[in-house]
Enzyme design. Structure first.
Site, short mmCIF file in Angstrom:
data_model
loop_
_atom_site.label_atom_id
_atom_site.label_comp_id
_atom_site.label_asym_id
_atom_site.label_seq_id
_atom_site.Cartn_x
_atom_site.Cartn_y
_atom_site.Cartn_z
N HIS A 93 -0.79 -0.38 -4.65
CA HIS A 93 -1.16 -0.44 -5.90
C HIS A 93 -0.14 -0.17 -6.96
O HIS A 93 -0.01 -1.02 -7.81
CB HIS A 93 -2.47 0.78 -6.54
N HIS B 182 -7.19 -4.58 -4.53
CA HIS B 182 -8.25 -4.36 -3.44
C HIS B 182 -8.59 -5.70 -2.91
O HIS B 182 -9.06 -6.66 -3.80
CB HIS B 182 -9.60 -3.62 -3.60
N HIS C 221 -1.47 2.47 1.16
CA HIS C 221 -2.54 1.62 0.27
C HIS C 221 -2.20 2.08 -1.22
O HIS C 221 -1.98 1.04 -1.90
CB HIS C 221 -3.98 2.30 0.69
N GLU C 222 -1.96 3.42 -1.43
CA GLU C 222 -1.76 3.76 -2.97
C GLU C 222 -0.36 3.24 -3.36
O GLU C 222 -0.22 2.82 -4.67
CB GLU C 222 -1.76 5.30 -3.10
#
Length: 826
Positions: free
Chosen positions: A333, A339, A329-330
């Protein structure tokens, strides 16, 4: 099928008979069975360790038998992989491990399309496999790979409900988010992308070390995490390769329970201690510290390939898949993804109850496994930026730990293509078993490869993104698109001058940092400088647009410090680089500061600093200079100086490539003609050669008379007189021989004593030189004793008059009969 049925009959696993697991609500106990399998085609030799290239296991649960087919992830560790740790005496040790074996595997479940598996086999089986929308987790209850294992679904895992600390207001580089799902897709969206690579460096802090208890346990945990992250990103044509690992038993910077503070400290440590020391693209911290609130991770957005490329992750789950989901997930980014909840209308095909998508803001009891369409669009938009060039650097595939392996999606030494395992391969141009092109194929992948053929020269393979970018064309020889090129520095662009593929302006930088309503502050703001801590301001008396960046308007960013003061013409905002205000965001290199001038090293300098004047003059008006000061030719023109058209170059190349073929054809024809001529000559000479071997040779002296030789003569065959039993030709006129002084022996009684008349040739026989008579008297000739079954020798003929020629071949016991020689005209 029968085998699977038998396994299901034999295995009746009990539900939760083992010891209670504090992190699992319920589980089943299973006994994996390792299935016999043939050695992989390119499996490594036994010295590589106890973990084979491929494995298969059968897992029997209540009602199902799952057969897992696994292949070792040989690309998990890069060729420059190092491990850094603290020795017992406190000194730091860095090891570059050679021939490092590991037990991390990826694969699929037999009979389930779209399934996936990520398994560690070091001490039993640990990991996950996905069937449909259900994620199954497995972990050992003892250290035996075929011993007791706990198997459960992800929904039964007890863990902290985690959220990501990234807020929508921090998505600075992405601009406004409203209705972004309806924005136009990048122009090159439909152009196939080649695989990109993230070279990852991981740091495990002292809390993680204490939590797991040993360096080996931390190492194994990190490898499991990265193996899972790599599996998730393969869907996006990305590979994640671990190039470095640091394990701390004493932290090297302050790790706070506030995720934002830890992130800023971590990135500062990276810039001061790691950047330039060990090549990598992205750095991730795994910490055992429990962050404040529900936050389990935080990252910089759109920061990959920059000094802010990194994130922090809390190891919040007993199962390694938990922190792996957070890291994926990170990392998203860092790759420009936001998101899913921040984009109105964003659709995730996986319901939230099933885990949702990877870029959902919160992590529930089920781990996400796919990316939403919104994330894919964000990623595609990010990778088109020129500053993401580090993602196209292909790791040295010939130096991967473990060597080349067919089926790992890397084209390595000895391979023409690699489309994955035979079960996963969907490329009709590549043989997944051999990693070779199928018959008739020229290529299997690449933006310049279409239907297994290399595209012709001149076709666009990468569109230009803006005024500072250049489009690329296929060269007609390679299936890959040439290196991404952009305009030379100093080329005019809207509001500024091109620099390293972008068009930096003060206005755009303010919008990136303060939001869409921000604008450049008044010139009077740029006459001041701010000391650290925003303690007052200092007036310089002159405008400096190459120092701190001053803006006004927009939104105040959360979790970022800023300094505000007033000038004669408005308010001046300066944004801090972190949670403190010791340093401020500076105007970017290459930003236009005055007409014909740009910011370089903190000062406003003339464009001549780029040293690019008159560079395009060498391109003959058919191209421009790129960032390498090389001619980038317009469509239809050929490098290096854009003088020739591509069509002419293609014709010349075709002629040059066809020349060797024509030469070979001519040589083949000449050789064939020579062989034919030689065959004809041999064919015509063959009867004469037979005749020469069959008749007496022309004598050169009296000693050559055949009567002077016995049958055991050692003369060569071509000079030896004919054997009485040999066939003698009747087609040639008799050759003159020396007249013996003694009469020939009397013929047998069966033959007439009067010789047959010998015909005389009508034409005059050409003059022949008679050999000189012998100077010594010849020895007395004794007749040979011949057995009755053999014919006597034929009497000689006087020279110059023609004579009889021996008859045809005589059988055993048949007398020779002199035949008339046919008259031949000369």
């Amino acid at each position: 099928m029968l085998g699977l049925w038998l396994l299901s009959v034999l295995w009746t696993p009990a539900v939760a008979p083992g010891p209670p697991l504090p992190h699992v609500k319920q589980y089943e106990v299973v006994w994996p069975r390792r299935l016999a399998a043939s050695r992989s085609r390119r499996a490594l030799p036994s010295h590589w360790g106890q973990y084979p290239e491929s494995l298969s296991y059968a897992l029997g649960t209540s009602g199902h038998v799952f057969t897992l087919h696994l292949r070792k992830n040989r690309d998990l560790l890069g060729s420059s992989y190092t491990e850094t740790y603290s020795a017992a005496n406190g000194s730091e040790v860095t090891e570059q491990l050679q021939e490092q074996d590991h037990c991390l595997y990826q694969g699929h479940v037999e009979g389930y399309e779209g399934s996936a598996a990520s398994i560690s086999t070091c001490a039993g089986l640990r990991g996950f496999f996905r069937v449909g929308s259900t994620v199954h987790l497995i972990e050992p209850l003892d250290a035996d790979e075929e011993g007791q294992h706990a198997m459960y679904q992800a929904k039964h895992l007890q863990q902290k409900a985690g959220t990501c600390g990234v807020k929508d207001t921090n998505l600075n580089d992405l601009g406004p988010r409203a209705l972004e799902i309806y924005r136009a897709q990048p122009r090159n969206w439909l152009i196939p992308r080649e695989t990109r690579y993230v070279e990852l460096y991981v740091v495990a802090d002292s809390q993680e070390f204490q939590k797991l208890g040993s360096r080996e346990a931390v190492r194994q945990r990190v490898l499991e995490v990265v193996n899972h992250v790599d599996k998730l990103y393969q869907e996006l044509s990305f590979r994640v390769v671990l190039v470095g690992l640091e394990i701390w038993n004493k932290d090297k910077f302050y790790i706070s329970r506030y995720a934002n503070v830890t992130l800023e400290n971590f990135l500062s440590w990276r810039e001061q201690n790691l950047q330039g020391q060990h090549p990598h693209d992205n750095v991730q911290l795994i910490t055992g510290v429990d962050f404040i609130g529900s936050t389990v991770g935080l990252a910089k957005v759109s920061a990959l390939c920059s000094r802010h490329s990194g994130a922090v992750n809390q190891d919040h789950s007993k199962n390694s898949i938990g922190v792996a989901s957070t890291m994926a997930h990170e990392l998203g980014h860092n790759l420009g993804m936001s998101h899913d909840e921040d984009i109105p209308g964003c659709y995730c095909p996986e319901p939230r109850e099933g885990g949702g998508c990877i870029m959902t803001e919160s992590i529930g009891s089920k781990f996400p496994r796919i990316f939403s369409r919104c994330s894919k669009i964000d990623l595609e938009s990010f990778v088109t930026k020129p500053q993401t060039g580090c993602l196209t650097n292909v790791p040295d595939v010939n130096r991967f730990v473990g060597g080349p392996v067919c089926g790992n999606l890397f084209v390595e030494h000895g391979e023409q293509c690699d489309c994955g395992t035979p079960q996963d391969c969907q490329n009709p141009c590549c043989n997944a078993t051999t990693c070779q092109l199928v018959k008739g194929a020229e290529c299997a992948s690449g933006t310049c490869c279409h239907e297994c053929k290399v595209k012709p020269a001149g076709e666009v393979c990468r569109l230009s993104k803006d005024k500072c970018d250049l489009e690329e064309f296929c060269d007609g020889r390679k299936p890959t698109c040439p290196e991404d090129a952009f305009q030379q520095n100093g080329t005019p662009c809207p509001g500024g001058y091109c620099f390293d593929g972008s068009c930096p302006t003060l206005a755009q930088q303010c919008r990136d940092l303060w939001g869409p309503g921000a604008r450049v502050a008044a010139d009077s703001c740029y006459t001041f400088s701010i000391p650290p801590g925003c303690n007052g301001r200092m007036y310089s008396g002159r405008i400096n647009r190459c120092g701190a960046l001053y803006c006004e308007g927009g939104q105040k960013p959360l979790e970022r410090s800023f300094c505000t003061f007033s000038s004669n013409h408005g308010v001046c905002h300066a944004l801090g680089t972190g949670s403190n205000i010791d340093t401020f965001e500076l105007v970017l290199q290459g930003t236009k500061c005055e007409e014909g001038k740009v910011c370089m090293d903190g000062s406003c300098q003339d464009l001549r600093v780029y040293r690019s004047e008159n560079c395009s003059a060498k391109c003959n008006n058919h191209g421009v200079c790129n960032h390498k000061r090389e001619c980038h030719c317009h469509k239809g023109w050929a490098p290096p100086n854009c003088v020739q058209r591509l069509a002419d170059v293609s014709d010349e190349q075709a002629a040059s490539t066809s020349l060797p073929v024509s030469v070979v054809v001519v040589l083949v024809i000449l050789v064939a003609a020579m062989v034919i001529v030689a065959g004809i000559v041999i064919y015509r000479k063959a009867p004469r050669q037979i005749q020469r071997r069959s008749v007496a040779p022309k004598p050169i002296s009296g000693l050559s008379n055949p009567l002077f030789y016995t049958r055991d003569s050692s003369l060569p065959a071509k000079n030896r007189p004919p054997d009485p039993s040999e066939t003698v030709s009747t087609n040639q006129p008799p050759r003159p021989i020396v007249k013996p002084k003694r009469p020939p022996p009397a013929p047998p009684g069966a033959v007439s004593s009067s010789p047959l008349p010998v015909p005389v040739y009508a034409p005059k026989i050409p003059n022949q030189f008679r050999p000189d008579p012998p100077t010594k008297p010849l020895p007395e000739l004794k007749p040979k004793q011949v057995k009755p079954t053999f014919a006597p020798p034929t009497p000689p003929v006087k020279p110059g008059t023609g004579g009889t020629v021996p008859g045809a071949t005589q059988g055993a016991g048949e007398p020779k009969v002199a035949l008339k020689v046919p008259i031949q005209k000369r």
